[in-house]
Design a protein around this motif. Structure first.
Motif, short mmCIF file in Angstrom:
data_model
loop_
_atom_site.label_atom_id
_atom_site.label_comp_id
_atom_site.label_asym_id
_atom_site.label_seq_id
_atom_site.Cartn_x
_atom_site.Cartn_y
_atom_site.Cartn_z
N ALA A 123 35.52 43.08 98.70
CA ALA A 123 36.42 43.62 97.67
C ALA A 123 36.94 44.98 98.08
O ALA A 123 38.14 45.30 97.94
CB ALA A 123 35.70 43.68 96.34
N ALA B 53 38.75 49.08 92.96
CA ALA B 53 37.55 48.26 92.79
C ALA B 53 36.62 48.88 91.76
O ALA B 53 36.03 48.17 90.93
CB ALA B 53 36.83 48.10 94.13
N VAL C 36 40.44 40.99 94.15
CA VAL C 36 39.35 41.96 93.97
C VAL C 36 38.53 41.60 92.74
O VAL C 36 37.30 41.60 92.76
CB VAL C 36 39.93 43.39 93.86
CG1 VAL C 36 38.84 44.37 93.41
CG2 VAL C 36 40.52 43.82 95.19
#
Length: 483
Positions: A476, A324, A455
């Protein structure tokens, strides 16, 4: 005379997204030819012309991510062959034709795309450089304008180098310099994410050889609503126009005059040459004199100063918060959680890549010379971006991040998987090829693409919906943590 819309892909197989964009442009051209029996010269559509190197040709045919095959010219509709013969003259004999099919359910799915191989066209690309007198006059005229005088006054040695570029025999030397540079980038710098520099240089060389237009296959080519024509690019107002942001970009270029395109290209090469001369002096290397010999001497020395190439597998092998962080930072946002230094290997080379493009490659010179040589460019572009449906277009700058191309492709394929794309077989073939390059097991690639795209979409949504940002970022991060 028919003019080309140059498109360039070097190195590996043309990705599915690029092939879809190429198919769309070829279809637009065939439709335009069928609708306009005798168009006026200013309304004649530019024909898509794909440049590949031999590696890209072989790998594209082998990958087969969408149905395509080479075909003889006799299999190509006569109107297409006529348009190319009008635009390429005797060089039409070097054209290879690809037949491409679109999605199975698409109407009129088969199109024909002309291809030139870089290695086979090197001699032809050098032809316009036998003479640079018209380009030299363009540069001298620029130097007599207030804007040109102000520009040159602030740039050491540039005026003298412009004069030297117009000397007898200088043109072939610059053509050789281009060839050395392109070959070196293709062989030595591709692994550093700088293959785009070879494309940058080849597109300028192709536009000098046959003026017309250039469009980036991955971005601009997929957004064009119509094909360029002389009327649509406002050639009567400015023979040169290019996508403008804070500077003139070269991912979409319109140029209808060889002398001006050669002058702009000389500006880029002179800037590059000045950088290499300064680099040679700083490294204690003797200046061998000729531009190609200087490139041969200095470019290998720069190889040793390239940042180390990091392994991408840690980002994708074990999903964690680092994924992420990488996605968010690659697209221009900030670090989310944990130690930012953990991702330094992927982001630390950005400045080096920028220097290679801007100064070693000479594209700061390209931008500055284009601004002064074509002062109407910015105003003309404002009309062009409306005409071509590019009002909100901005090139993706994340390529400076190591592995950004891989990330982009995973995001795109994950979205295709979620949407039930009609060419899922091609998506899966491309994911299998990516698994080899990444060193990951092939069965893991589809779940990985889905994870990365989800994501990406969550973090993009968080960026544009600040009121929901915390909740979306949390989702996410949770998606990264799932096995």
């Amino acid at each position: 005379m028919s003019l080309p819309l140059h498109l360039v892909w070097l190195g590996g197989a043309v990705p599915l997204r690029g092939l879809e964009n190429l198919h769309r442009l070829a279809r637009m051209h065939e439709q335009a030819l069928s609708e306009q029996a005798e168009p006026q010269p200013q309304d004649r559509p530019y024909f898509p012309l794909l440049w590949l190197d031999r590696s890209a040709w072989d790998q594209t045919l082998a990958a087969q991510v969408t149905p395509l095959e080479p075909v003889p010219g006799a299999a190509v509709p006569a109107a297409l062959r006529t348009a190319l013969a009008d635009g390429l003259d005797a060089h039409v004999a070097a054209v290879r034709w690809l037949r491409l099919d679109a999605a199975p359910q698409a109407a009129a799915q088969t199109v024909f795309l002309p291809v030139l191989l870089y290695e086979e066209m090197r001699h032809a690309l050098a032809e316009p450089w036998r003479r640079t007198d018209l380009a030299r006059e363009r540069l001298r005229s620029m130097a007599r304008t207030p804007a040109g005088q102000a520009f040159l006054a602030g740039q050491a040695r540039l005026g003298d180098m412009i004069e030297a570029a117009g000397a007898d025999g200088a043109g072939p030397q610059f053509a050789a310099y281009l060839g050395v540079f392109i070959d070196h980038v293709r062989s030595a710098w591709a692994r550093h994410g700088l293959l785009c520099l070879a494309s940058d240089l080849l597109r300028l060389q192709a536009l000098v050889w046959r003026p017309g237009a250039y469009a980036d296959i991955g971005d601009a080519a997929g957004l064009l609503q119509v094909l360029p024509t002389l009327r649509r690019v406002r050639a009567a107002e400015s023979v040169f126009s290019a996508h403008c942001t804070v500077a003139i970009e070269n991912d979409l270029v319109f140029c209808a005059e060889r002398a001006l395109m050669q002058a702009v290209t000389l500006g880029a090469l002179i800037w590059s040459l000045r950088t290499l001369q300064a680099t040679a002096a700083r490294l204690g290397l003797p200046d061998p004199g000729s531009p190609p010999d200087l490139a041969r001497a200095v470019l290998p020395a720069l190889d040793r100063r390239m940042p180390a190439t990091p392994d991408l597998r840690p980002l994708y092998e074990t999903p964690h918060a680092g994924l992420a962080n990488y996605v968010n930072r690659a697209y221009g946002s900030h670090h989310l959680v944990g130690d930012p230094a953990a991702l330094d290997p992927y982001f630390s080379g950005r400045q080096a890549k920028e220097m290679m493009i801007d100064h070693v490659g000479g594209f700061t010179g390209y931008q500055l010379f284009a601004n002064v040589l074509a002062p109407a460019c910015r105003q003309v572009w404002k009309s062009c971006q409306v005409e071509f449906g590019l009002l909100d277009y901005a090139p993706q700058l994340g390529w400076k991040t190591h592995g950004f191309g891989t990330l982009e492709r995973l995001v795109g394929h994950g979205q295709r998987l979620r949407q039930g794309h009609p060419r899922l077989a091609g998506v899966r073939r491309e994911l299998r090829a990516m698994s080899t390059a990444l060193g990951l097991p092939a069965p893991a690639m589809e779940p990985l693409a889905l994870r990365v795209s989800e994501v990406h979409d969550l973090l993009r949504q968080a960026h544009f919906e600040p009121a929901r940002r915390d909740a979306l970022v949390a989702r996410a991060l949770a998606r990264c943590a799932q096995p």
